[in-house]
Design a protein around this motif. Structure first.
Motif, PDB file in Angstrom:
ATOM      1  N   ILE A   1       1.298  -0.870  -0.010  1.00 33.93           N
ATOM      2  CA  ILE A   1       0.377   0.473  -0.183  1.00 33.93           C
ATOM      3  C   ILE A   1       0.928   1.841   0.278  1.00 33.93           C
ATOM      4  CG2 ILE A   1      -1.087   1.089   1.037  1.00 33.93           C
ATOM      5  CD1 ILE A   1      -2.865  -1.221   2.233  1.00 33.93           C
ATOM      6  N   ASP A   2       1.965   1.519   1.174  1.00 37.01           N
ATOM      7  CA  ASP A   2       2.994   2.501   1.036  1.00 37.01           C
ATOM      8  C   ASP A   2       3.325   2.270  -0.606  1.00 37.01           C
ATOM      9  OD1 ASP A   2       2.370   2.832   4.058  1.00 37.01           O
ATOM     10  OD2 ASP A   2       3.845   1.734   4.240  1.00 37.01           O
ATOM     11  N   ARG A   3       3.546   1.081  -1.744  1.00 35.81           N
ATOM     12  CA  ARG A   3       4.218   1.836  -2.781  1.00 35.81           C
ATOM     13  C   ARG A   3       3.032   2.011  -3.631  1.00 35.81           C
ATOM     14  NH1 ARG A   3       6.930  -3.384  -1.860  1.00 35.81           N
ATOM     15  NH2 ARG A   3       8.941  -2.721  -0.353  1.00 35.81           N
ATOM     16  N   VAL A   4       2.373   2.067  -3.862  1.00 33.80           N
ATOM     17  CA  VAL A   4       1.232   1.476  -5.140  1.00 33.80           C
ATOM     18  C   VAL A   4       0.207   3.043  -4.574  1.00 33.80           C
ATOM     19  CG1 VAL A   4       2.050  -0.777  -5.888  1.00 33.80           C
ATOM     20  CG2 VAL A   4       0.216  -0.042  -5.079  1.00 33.80           C
ATOM     21  N   GLY A   5      -0.155   2.504  -3.273  1.00 38.85           N
ATOM     22  CA  GLY A   5      -1.351   3.296  -3.168  1.00 38.85           C
ATOM     23  C   GLY A   5      -2.405   2.903  -2.838  1.00 38.85           C
ATOM     24  N   PRO A   6      -3.492   3.247  -1.991  1.00 40.44           N
ATOM     25  CA  PRO A   6      -4.923   2.002  -1.501  1.00 40.44           C
ATOM     26  C   PRO A   6      -5.476   2.542  -2.925  1.00 40.44           C
ATOM     27  CG  PRO A   6      -4.688   4.293  -0.342  1.00 40.44           C
ATOM     28  CD  PRO A   6      -3.423   4.424  -0.870  1.00 40.44           C
ATOM     29  N   THR A   7      -5.642   3.364  -3.554  1.00 41.02           N
ATOM     30  CA  THR A   7      -6.756   3.465  -4.519  1.00 41.02           C
ATOM     31  C   THR A   7      -6.345   3.219  -6.066  1.00 41.02           C
ATOM     32  OG1 THR A   7      -7.012   6.411  -4.245  1.00 41.02           O
ATOM     33  CG2 THR A   7      -7.809   5.133  -5.992  1.00 41.02           C
ATOM     34  N   ARG A   8      -4.686   2.887  -6.027  1.00 38.42           N
ATOM     35  CA  ARG A   8      -4.578   1.590  -7.113  1.00 38.42           C
ATOM     36  C   ARG A   8      -4.306   0.339  -7.148  1.00 38.42           C
ATOM     37  NH1 ARG A   8       0.676   2.881  -9.664  1.00 38.42           N
ATOM     38  NH2 ARG A   8       0.277   4.712  -9.992  1.00 38.42           N
ATOM     39  N   LEU A   9      -4.323  -0.076  -5.616  1.00 48.22           N
ATOM     40  CA  LEU A   9      -4.615  -1.834  -5.036  1.00 48.22           C
ATOM     41  C   LEU A   9      -5.496  -2.059  -4.626  1.00 48.22           C
ATOM     42  CD1 LEU A   9      -2.442  -3.981  -3.985  1.00 48.22           C
ATOM     43  CD2 LEU A   9      -2.987  -3.218  -1.848  1.00 48.22           C
ATOM     44  N   LEU A  10      -6.771  -0.632  -4.814  1.00 48.48           N
ATOM     45  CA  LEU A  10      -8.455  -1.205  -5.068  1.00 48.48           C
ATOM     46  C   LEU A  10      -9.186  -2.427  -5.678  1.00 48.48           C
ATOM     47  CD1 LEU A  10     -11.262  -1.242  -3.299  1.00 48.48           C
ATOM     48  CD2 LEU A  10     -12.116   0.936  -4.175  1.00 48.48           C
ATOM     49  N   ARG A  11      -8.431  -2.396  -6.853  1.00 44.41           N
ATOM     50  CA  ARG A  11      -8.868  -2.708  -8.380  1.00 44.41           C
ATOM     51  C   ARG A  11      -7.964  -4.027  -8.535  1.00 44.41           C
ATOM     52  NH1 ARG A  11      -5.941   0.913 -12.514  1.00 44.41           N
ATOM     53  NH2 ARG A  11      -3.858   1.228 -10.844  1.00 44.41           N
ATOM     54  N   PHE A  12      -6.898  -5.153  -7.150  1.00 40.57           N
ATOM     55  CA  PHE A  12      -7.101  -6.082  -6.790  1.00 40.57           C
ATOM     56  C   PHE A  12      -7.164  -6.706  -6.323  1.00 40.57           C
ATOM     57  CE2 PHE A  12      -4.241  -3.196  -9.741  1.00 40.57           C
ATOM     58  CZ  PHE A  12      -4.335  -3.410 -11.394  1.00 40.57           C
ATOM     59  N   VAL A  13      -7.438  -5.972  -4.776  1.00 39.88           N
ATOM     60  CA  VAL A  13      -7.346  -6.693  -3.653  1.00 39.88           C
ATOM     61  C   VAL A  13      -7.989  -7.766  -3.674  1.00 39.88           C
ATOM     62  CG1 VAL A  13      -9.102  -5.643  -2.448  1.00 39.88           C
ATOM     63  CG2 VAL A  13      -7.054  -5.686  -1.368  1.00 39.88           C
TER      64      VAL A  13
END
Length: 396
Positions: A278-290
């Protein structure tokens, strides 16, 4: 990263064990026997107090935003001690229900809310890592406390165990809160946290903080909410009805137990791993893959009827569960600012509890169509959530 504040967050998740299902479930048989209840009475009462506490939680969440966090934590601890005393000594249903309500609201609800809210709003840098190191507290409690409590109950009965839990809150948790957070620390309140962030970076614009009402009207939040509810709804429904699935598929109880063990182990690993991602890619971007691993796990369970599909499903669900446990609170803090985070998170928690309470009933009816048909519907729900995450990025 401030170790005092990380310790504060860790303790709030660890001591939430007092109201968590994994701890209370250890006492069901003995308390049912003492009160001379029917087998399903405790479950009905437990579901009822859980729902009521969820509706009360947003009121408490607003206080986390308003008052010094030491006072809120201490008040919650005092309430928990009262709850443990009631559960230890209650010989009438009304007092036992009151005790269950207090420990569910304070332990399962308020303590994790305080921990995730304070850590999420203070650590604007490396927020994911800080949240992961705090949330791991509940996993430590899940590993250490059930065997310890079971051992003590065998020798001393369930009453001393509740008294020991209350004593631990009084003698360990309360002093630690006052030692770890000092009187004039910016960490204490939402408004001072926001001011401290501006002092650390004077050139930055102040993050706009949304109120709870504004968040509920936000189109992005409305698109994200079904995604946030996916893991608690599907996991609770499947675990609660695991005996039905095992019967239809011919699985043994040991197979389901191995699956749950795989879930616990993998979730801890990806809980910590998720913080760095999350610290690297950000929570908004990770939301698409989680949710992709969870959807893949459902597909495996749908297509493969062999017993090995069960631990594979639970392991993949744990990947999503561990990542989501950190990503969601980080997302709220990043997107909606620090000042009203307690109110926002407690409102989201209300939706989660309602979804979790509805899941066992809906799954029990849905599984009557057959495991394959219902799992196919859940895969469709998961795919829809992935689509919603992609659409959400386009909403301004």
């Amino acid at each position: 990263m401030n170790p005092r504040y990380l310790g504060f967050g860790f303790l709030h998740f660890f001591f939430s064990f007092v109201g968590q299902t994994f701890f209370i479930s250890l006492f069901v048989a003995r308390m049912t026997e003492r009160m001379a209840w029917a087998d399903n009475t405790f479950a009905a009462i437990y579901s009822g107090v859980t729902l009521v506490s969820a509706f009360v939680l947003p009121v408490v969440g607003r206080q986390v935003d308003r008052f010094r966090v030491r006072y809120v934590s201490t008040t919650t601890a005092v309430c928990l001690i009262v709850g443990t005393l009631l559960l230890a000594f209650a010989d009438q249903t009304i007092w036992l229900v009151a005790g269950l309500f207090i420990v569910r609201l304070g332990g399962q609800g308020v303590l994790p809310l305080i921990g995730s809210t304070t850590i999420g709003r203070y650590f604007d840098q490396r927020r994911g890592r800080a949240l992961a190191l705090s949330i791991i507290g509940i996993s430590v409690a899940e590993v250490l406390l059930p065997p310890l409590a079971t051992y003590l109950m065998v020798d001393y009965g369930f009453q001393p165990v509740w008294l020991m839990a209350g004593a631990a809150v009084l003698l360990v948790f309360v002093p630690a809160v006052w030692l770890l957070v000092r009187r004039h620390d910016d960490f204490q309140r939402a408004d001072t946290v926001a001011e401290a962030q501006l002092r650390r970076d004077p050139g930055a614009e102040e993050v706009h903080s949304w109120t709870g009402a504004q968040v509920l009207r936000d189109r992005r939040f409305q698109l994200i909410l079904p995604i946030v509810l996916f893991i608690p709804f599907v996991f609770t429904g499947l675990v609660f009805n695991q005996s039905v699935i095992a019967e239809q598929r011919g699985y043994t109880p040991a197979t389901m137990a191995y699956g749950l063990s795989a879930y616990g182990l993998v979730r801890v690993i990806f809980l910590l791993f998720g913080g760095d991602v999350i610290d690297r890619v950000g929570p908004t971007r990770l939301l698409r893959f989680v949710l992709l691993p969870a959807v893949a796990g459902l597909l495996v369970l749908l297509i493969v009827e062999a017993s090995w599909s069960v631990p594979v499903f639970f392991a993949l669900m744990a990947v999503s569960g561990g990542m989501d446990s950190v990503n969601t609170p980080a997302l709220w803090a990043e997107r909606y600012g620090p000042r009203f985070l307690g109110s926002i998170k407690s409102t989201v928690r209300l939706f989660v509890v309602v979804a979790s309470a509805a899941a066992p009933i809906l799954f029990s009816y849905g599984l009557r169509w057959g495991v394959g048909a219902w799992l196919g519907l859940m895969v469709g729900y998961g795919v829809a959530c992935v689509v919603l995450a992609l659409l959400e990025r386009r909403v301004q």
